[in-house]
Design a protein around this motif. Structure first.
Motif, mmCIF file in Angstrom:
data_model
loop_
_atom_site.group_PDB
_atom_site.id
_atom_site.type_symbol
_atom_site.label_atom_id
_atom_site.label_comp_id
_atom_site.label_asym_id
_atom_site.label_seq_id
_atom_site.Cartn_x
_atom_site.Cartn_y
_atom_site.Cartn_z
ATOM 1 N N UNK A 88 0.824 -1.205 0.000
ATOM 2 C CA UNK A 88 0.000 0.000 0.000
ATOM 3 C C UNK A 88 0.866 1.267 0.000
ATOM 4 N N UNK A 89 1.772 1.380 0.953
ATOM 5 C CA UNK A 89 2.606 2.582 1.026
ATOM 6 C C UNK A 89 3.487 2.711 -0.208
ATOM 7 N N UNK A 90 4.063 1.611 -0.638
ATOM 8 C CA UNK A 90 4.931 1.618 -1.817
ATOM 9 C C UNK A 90 4.180 2.149 -3.036
ATOM 10 N N UNK A 91 2.916 1.757 -3.182
ATOM 11 C CA UNK A 91 2.111 2.188 -4.325
ATOM 12 C C UNK A 91 1.870 3.693 -4.302
ATOM 13 N N UNK A 92 1.485 4.226 -3.155
ATOM 14 C CA UNK A 92 1.154 5.651 -3.077
ATOM 15 C C UNK A 92 2.417 6.510 -3.177
#
Length: 265
Positions: A88-92
């Motif tokens: 999730x964090x990597x995507x954003x």
């Protein structure tokens, strides 16, 4: 200010948008409502440059909208658009860096926004491992992480439980308070009525009504009376010419659902 003027669009002999004109003002939430096939998604895609119109103009602050202007837009499609295997964090963070932010700034922005959206404990989970509602929150974060000047959301509240709706609504209101122009479509008329400042009602590819929420209520209000009874007032339902809106002190102004039903008839 985002301004659409005379937008038309046809597929063969079928006209799906006919002289669509409305504005989305800075610092305000504009609800875009209409039935399935009314033309909402087509309109949004034209604004974003994903579709071309057959006629009309889209302006931003009085000048024709350009590809460079659209870099300052945020967009959330109705369909899922994130990479399911990414965390999730990597995507954003990745999306923030595509908008030109450095690694640390992008990480800080993404972490703060995801935490505000209730995903602070899921930062290292993959997108595909999230529930549909949490995937929706992540997708909203993707549209907001670069602080867009114009935000366009297609059914942002779809699949969210009531608590998540309140969380997302608060985030959108914060974005509007910073000056963003926000246009969002939704079939959840109670949410639109509670959240929006302005309304645009589309049916059959044409604008049936637009304006501030209060102005539309005033325009489409009919005579209403509050009756106080010591006993059962159910007999009112059978009286000719009388429509009972609610018992037990319900709302005295027309709901968005009532306005919507009236203007599309």
């Amino acid at each position: 200010m985002l301004e659409l003027s005379g937008i038309t669009k046809s597929y063969g002999s079928r006209r799906v948008l006919d002289d669509v004109s409305f504005t989305v003002a800075p610092g305000r939430l504009t609800g875009f409502v209409g039935g399935n096939g009314a033309g909402k998604t087509t309109t949004m895609r034209i604004v974003l440059g994903l579709l071309s119109s057959d006629g009309g103009t889209v302006d931003l602050d009085g000048a024709p909208l350009t590809a460079e202007d659209r870099r300052r837009f945020g967009y959330m499609p109705e369909e899922r658009g994130l990479y399911p295997k990414m965390k999730v964090l990597e995507q954003i963070v990745y999306l923030a860096r595509l908008h030109g932010f450095g690694k640390q700034d992008a990480t800080d922005r993404a972490t703060a926004l995801l935490t505000e959206l209730g995903l602070g404990e899921r930062l290292n989970d993959t997108i595909e491992s999230l529930s549909l509602g949490n995937q929706q929150r992540a997708q909203i974060a993707a549209s907001l992480v670069h602080d867009p000047e114009v935000l366009i959301l297609d059914e942002p509240f779809s699949g969210l439980d009531p608590l998540a709706v309140d969380v997302v609504a608060g985030v959108l209101q914060s974005s509007a308070a910073k000056g963003a122009s926000i246009l969002f479509s939704s079939h959840q008329l109670d949410v639109v009525e509670r959240l929006c400042d302005d309304l645009v009602i589309l049916a059959g590819g044409t604008i049936r009504a637009s304006g501030s929420r209060d102005a539309l209520r005033a325009e489409h209000a009919r005579d209403r009376y509050e009756l106080v009874s010591a006993g059962d007032a159910g007999w009112l339902r059978t009286e000719p010419g009388v429509t009972v809106v609610d018992f037990e002190g319900g709302p005295k102004h027309p709901s968005l659902a009532q306005i919507f039903k009236e203007v599309i008839q």
